[in-house]
Write a protein that holds these residues in place. Structure first.
Motif, PDB file in Angstrom:
ATOM      1  N   ALA A  79       0.820  -1.225   0.000  1.00  0.00           N
ATOM      2  CA  ALA A  79       0.000   0.000   0.000  1.00  0.00           C
ATOM      3  C   ALA A  79       0.846   1.263   0.000  1.00  0.00           C
ATOM      4  O   ALA A  79       0.416   2.295   0.512  1.00  0.00           O
ATOM      5  CB  ALA A  79      -0.928  -0.026   1.213  1.00  0.00           C
ATOM      6  N   CYS A  80       2.048   1.212  -0.599  1.00  0.00           N
ATOM      7  CA  CYS A  80       2.933   2.385  -0.522  1.00  0.00           C
ATOM      8  C   CYS A  80       2.358   3.608  -1.231  1.00  0.00           C
ATOM      9  O   CYS A  80       2.686   4.737  -0.885  1.00  0.00           O
ATOM     10  CB  CYS A  80       4.338   2.059  -1.021  1.00  0.00           C
ATOM     11  N   VAL A  81       1.499   3.409  -2.214  1.00  0.00           N
ATOM     12  CA  VAL A  81       0.909   4.553  -2.927  1.00  0.00           C
ATOM     13  C   VAL A  81      -0.360   5.053  -2.233  1.00  0.00           C
ATOM     14  O   VAL A  81      -0.673   6.242  -2.280  1.00  0.00           O
ATOM     15  CB  VAL A  81       0.549   4.135  -4.383  1.00  0.00           C
ATOM     16  N   ALA A  82      -1.080   4.153  -1.581  1.00  0.00           N
ATOM     17  CA  ALA A  82      -2.451   4.432  -1.130  1.00  0.00           C
ATOM     18  C   ALA A  82      -2.527   5.587  -0.145  1.00  0.00           C
ATOM     19  O   ALA A  82      -1.788   5.633   0.836  1.00  0.00           O
ATOM     20  CB  ALA A  82      -3.034   3.180  -0.495  1.00  0.00           C
ATOM     21  N   THR A  83      -3.451   6.515  -0.428  1.00  0.00           N
ATOM     22  CA  THR A  83      -3.650   7.643   0.481  1.00  0.00           C
ATOM     23  C   THR A  83      -5.122   8.028   0.520  1.00  0.00           C
ATOM     24  O   THR A  83      -5.783   8.018  -0.529  1.00  0.00           O
ATOM     25  CB  THR A  83      -2.813   8.872   0.057  1.00  0.00           C
ATOM     26  N   PRO A  84      -5.631   8.400   1.685  1.00  0.00           N
ATOM     27  CA  PRO A  84      -6.998   8.926   1.732  1.00  0.00           C
ATOM     28  C   PRO A  84      -7.013  10.423   1.404  1.00  0.00           C
ATOM     29  O   PRO A  84      -8.081  11.013   1.296  1.00  0.00           O
ATOM     30  CB  PRO A  84      -7.406   8.691   3.194  1.00  0.00           C
ATOM     31  N   ASP A  85      -5.859  11.055   1.245  1.00  0.00           N
ATOM     32  CA  ASP A  85      -5.768  12.502   1.041  1.00  0.00           C
ATOM     33  C   ASP A  85      -5.578  12.828  -0.456  1.00  0.00           C
ATOM     34  O   ASP A  85      -6.376  12.418  -1.257  1.00  0.00           O
ATOM     35  CB  ASP A  85      -4.646  13.067   1.921  1.00  0.00           C
ATOM     36  N   THR A  86      -4.486  13.541  -0.786  1.00  0.00           N
ATOM     37  CA  THR A  86      -4.292  13.926  -2.195  1.00  0.00           C
ATOM     38  C   THR A  86      -3.350  12.947  -2.895  1.00  0.00           C
ATOM     39  O   THR A  86      -2.225  12.726  -2.439  1.00  0.00           O
ATOM     40  CB  THR A  86      -3.675  15.348  -2.278  1.00  0.00           C
ATOM     41  N   LEU A  87      -3.830  12.403  -4.001  1.00  0.00           N
ATOM     42  CA  LEU A  87      -2.985  11.517  -4.807  1.00  0.00           C
ATOM     43  C   LEU A  87      -2.568  12.270  -6.069  1.00  0.00           C
ATOM     44  O   LEU A  87      -3.407  12.737  -6.834  1.00  0.00           O
ATOM     45  CB  LEU A  87      -3.749  10.244  -5.185  1.00  0.00           C
ATOM     46  N   ILE A  88      -1.257  12.373  -6.251  1.00  0.00           N
ATOM     47  CA  ILE A  88      -0.731  13.068  -7.434  1.00  0.00           C
ATOM     48  C   ILE A  88      -0.346  12.045  -8.492  1.00  0.00           C
ATOM     49  O   ILE A  88       0.522  11.202  -8.257  1.00  0.00           O
ATOM     50  CB  ILE A  88       0.521  13.898  -7.062  1.00  0.00           C
ATOM     51  N   HIS A  89      -1.004  12.109  -9.632  1.00  0.00           N
ATOM     52  CA  HIS A  89      -0.603  11.259 -10.762  1.00  0.00           C
ATOM     53  C   HIS A  89       0.595  11.930 -11.442  1.00  0.00           C
ATOM     54  O   HIS A  89       0.527  13.116 -11.775  1.00  0.00           O
ATOM     55  CB  HIS A  89      -1.740  11.132 -11.773  1.00  0.00           C
ATOM     56  N   SER A  90       1.644  11.166 -11.663  1.00  0.00           N
ATOM     57  CA  SER A  90       2.863  11.777 -12.217  1.00  0.00           C
ATOM     58  C   SER A  90       2.971  11.597 -13.733  1.00  0.00           C
ATOM     59  O   SER A  90       3.955  11.998 -14.340  1.00  0.00           O
ATOM     60  CB  SER A  90       4.098  11.176 -11.531  1.00  0.00           C
ATOM     61  N   ASP A  91       1.937  11.009 -14.356  1.00  0.00           N
ATOM     62  CA  ASP A  91       2.130  10.586 -15.752  1.00  0.00           C
ATOM     63  C   ASP A  91       2.236  11.715 -16.769  1.00  0.00           C
ATOM     64  O   ASP A  91       2.723  11.502 -17.881  1.00  0.00           O
ATOM     65  CB  ASP A  91       1.060   9.562 -16.178  1.00  0.00           C
ATOM     66  N   ALA A  92       1.800  12.939 -16.404  1.00  0.00           N
ATOM     67  CA  ALA A  92       1.955  14.040 -17.371  1.00  0.00           C
ATOM     68  C   ALA A  92       3.355  14.662 -17.285  1.00  0.00           C
ATOM     69  O   ALA A  92       3.752  15.439 -18.152  1.00  0.00           O
ATOM     70  CB  ALA A  92       0.890  15.103 -17.132  1.00  0.00           C
ATOM     71  N   LEU A  93       4.086  14.329 -16.252  1.00  0.00           N
ATOM     72  CA  LEU A  93       5.471  14.830 -16.105  1.00  0.00           C
ATOM     73  C   LEU A  93       6.398  13.746 -16.641  1.00  0.00           C
ATOM     74  O   LEU A  93       7.011  12.976 -15.891  1.00  0.00           O
ATOM     75  CB  LEU A  93       5.752  15.154 -14.636  1.00  0.00           C
ATOM     76  N   ASN A  94       6.454  13.663 -17.948  1.00  0.00           N
ATOM     77  CA  ASN A  94       7.065  12.480 -18.565  1.00  0.00           C
ATOM     78  C   ASN A  94       8.040  12.820 -19.693  1.00  0.00           C
ATOM     79  O   ASN A  94       8.214  12.043 -20.620  1.00  0.00           O
ATOM     80  CB  ASN A  94       5.962  11.564 -19.106  1.00  0.00           C
ATOM     81  N   ARG A  95       8.682  13.979 -19.576  1.00  0.00           N
ATOM     82  CA  ARG A  95       9.579  14.392 -20.667  1.00  0.00           C
ATOM     83  C   ARG A  95      11.033  13.983 -20.426  1.00  0.00           C
ATOM     84  O   ARG A  95      11.465  13.873 -19.265  1.00  0.00           O
ATOM     85  CB  ARG A  95       9.539  15.915 -20.823  1.00  0.00           C
TER      86      ARG A  95
END
Ligand SMILES: Cc1cc2nc3c(=O)[nH]c(=O)nc-3n(C[C@H](O)[C@H](O)[C@H](O)COP(=O)(O)OP(=O)(O)OC[C@H]3O[C@@H](n4cnc5c(N)ncnc54)[C@H](O)[C@@H]3O)c2cc1C
Length: 441
Positions: A51-67
């Motif tokens: 569950a290292c990613v799991a959060t009940p708060d803010t989840l930031i998807h990083s997939d648009a920062l992909n350059r």
């Protein structure tokens, strides 16, 4: 800002609905988001088993920062945004005559995820993606939204880099990573089924560039894979490879295992059949294509790192625990249902929380097929007790239950740096809180 959505990891064992989900498009957006959020956690691609990613708060998807931010073919260096997926980066490196020296089993993950868990391949000459010999620069967005740059060529950054190279997502949001790479190269792949005793010969992991084997529950035959650098160029590619195309990528495996889970005591025969079906394969291909395969069959996994010479003890424990649970009665009975994987790694340099502890390391991964039921947790917990007796340390992205911080001599130092960068615990989700507070899962 997207509307809240349920996060599910790759194996589907972890599910949680964050209060807020965000997908920043730029560094500036990422910084302002981190600054204003109460608690944040970053998603790479969700390929971690725990569950290292799991959060009940803010989840930031990083997939648009992909350059790819900068590539210097002469210096063999690349600087990338941390949301880039390995499978997108590898071909770009190849076109520029470059390659990572060692890769893991798949290439689906984001670079930020690989680094935050110490993802590794196999090969005694190399470390993991968190190894200081290749990870030479990082930029992190800290809790107050500021950007911290760390560079291996600045001695004053050395200790901070040792903390950040494997930061468990707790030090900040990794914005960029800079790697020192190898020349692009081809690998010659060979697979063979051999008795376990033969695969256990240390000369094999010492002489082959990338050596590993799959051990089958209730069997004493293993599937041995070697991959060695060659000046030959690709022949038929990996299309003919039995292991990848038939065994791992083919839905037949899932169907057979799903059926077998209805009569689980038949699993020993199914595993025996798998070792008989495994044929010898031999081909040459681009390193990144030869190393990584596509895993469509979902499983749960625990992987432990050991001192190099403890791998046979770990394997003995693995087979003993498999037999122990198969012989139990009633609801206590549980059948191990998936091949285990044995790999070898050089020690990561300059990383406080690397499970290699800076030393040559062997790894054993135990995997189970979900349809065999909830008994897997008892089974993994028992395995873990045995593994800890022989100085085992868990892979940070896989299942584990006992808090491992007691085996890391520099954990307190790492935790002090974490607290000084993030005094309010903005980057702590329930998983990370459990870890830093020294509690078990
Ligand atoms: C089929 C399969 C095969 C695998 N094969 C291997 C293998 O061969 N070798 C191996 O070692 N492991 C392997 N793994 C494990 C996997 O590589 C790790 O769990 C890896 O972390 C997953 O990457 P991800 O991008 O999905 O990260 P996630 O699972 O999304 O995240 C992992 C951690 O990184 C943090 N994180 C992600 N991005 C950032 C960022 N930008 N800044 C700060 N924190 C961040 C997350 O919050 C989380 O704590 C495998 C997993 C699967 C499912």
């Amino acid at each position: 800002m997207a509307s809240p959505e349920v996060f599910r990891n790759w194996s589907r064992l972890v599910q949680v609905k964050p209060q807020e989900v965000s997908r920043p498009q730029s560094l500036a957006e990422l910084q302002s988001l981190v600054k204003k959020s109460r608690k944040v956690r970053v998603l790479g691609t969700g390929h971690s088993f725990n569950a290292c990613v799991a959060t009940p708060d803010t989840l930031i998807h990083s997939d648009a920062l992909n350059r790819v931010l900068h590539l210097d073919a002469a210096k063999k260096q690349v600087k990338v945004e941390a949301g880039i997926k390995l499978k997108d980066l590898n071909p770009v490196l190849w076109q520029n005559g470059l390659a990572f020296p060692s890769l893991g089993d798949i290439a689906e993950q984001a670079m930020g995820g690989l680094v935050s868990t110490g993802t590794h391949g196999t090969g005694l000459q190399w470390g993991s993606f968190s190894d200081g010999q290749i990870l030479i620069g990082m930029e992190l967005v800290l809790a107050d939204g500021s950007l911290l740059e760390l560079r291996a060529d600045r001695p004053e950054d050395a200790t901070f880099l040792e903390a950040a190279r494997l930061g468990l997502g707790c030090l900040g949001v990794i914005y960029s990573l800079t790697y020192q790479l190898d020349d692009a190269h081809h690998l010659e792949f060979c697979s063979r089924v051999v008795p376990q005793e033969e695969a256990a010969d240390p000369a094999l992991y010492k002489t082959h560039d990338h050596f590993e084997y799959f051990t089958f529950p209730f069997q004493d035959q293993v599937l041995m894979l070697t991959r060695d650098r060659t000046t030959r160029t690709a022949d038929k590619g990996k299309l003919g490879a039995w292991f990848n195309d038939v065994f791992m990528e083919n839905f037949l495996l899932a169907t057979v295992l799903r059926l077998t889970s209805l009569w689980p005591s038949k699993i020993a025969s199914v595993m025996g059949l798998m070792t008989h079906l495994a044929s010898e394969e031999h081909y040459v291909g681009r390193a990144y294509e030869v190393m990584a395969s596509i895993r469509r069959v979902r499983f749960f996994e625990m992987e432990y790192a050991f001192p190099l010479d403890q791998i046979n003890a770990a394997l003995a424990a693995y087979h003993d625990v498999n037999r122990f649970y198969a012989q139990k009665q009633g609801a206590e009975r549980y059948y191990a249902s998936f091949p285990g994987e044995v790999r070898f790694l050089g020690g990561d340099k300059g990383s406080m929380l690397s499970p290699t502890l800076g030393q040559p390391t062997s790894y054993l991964a135990a995997q189970v097929f979900p349809s065999f039921g909830p008994g897997f947790e008892r089974y993994f917990r028992t395995l873990e007790e045995e593994f800890r007796k022989i100085k085992g340390r868990p892979h940070w992205g896989k299942l584990f239950y006992r808090n491992p911080m007691d085996v890391y001599p520099r954990f307190e130092e790492w935790n002090r740096i974490r607290q000084s960068w993030d005094p309010g615990g903005k980057f702590l989700n329930p998983f990370a809180e459990t870890l830093v507070q020294g509690r078990n899962f």
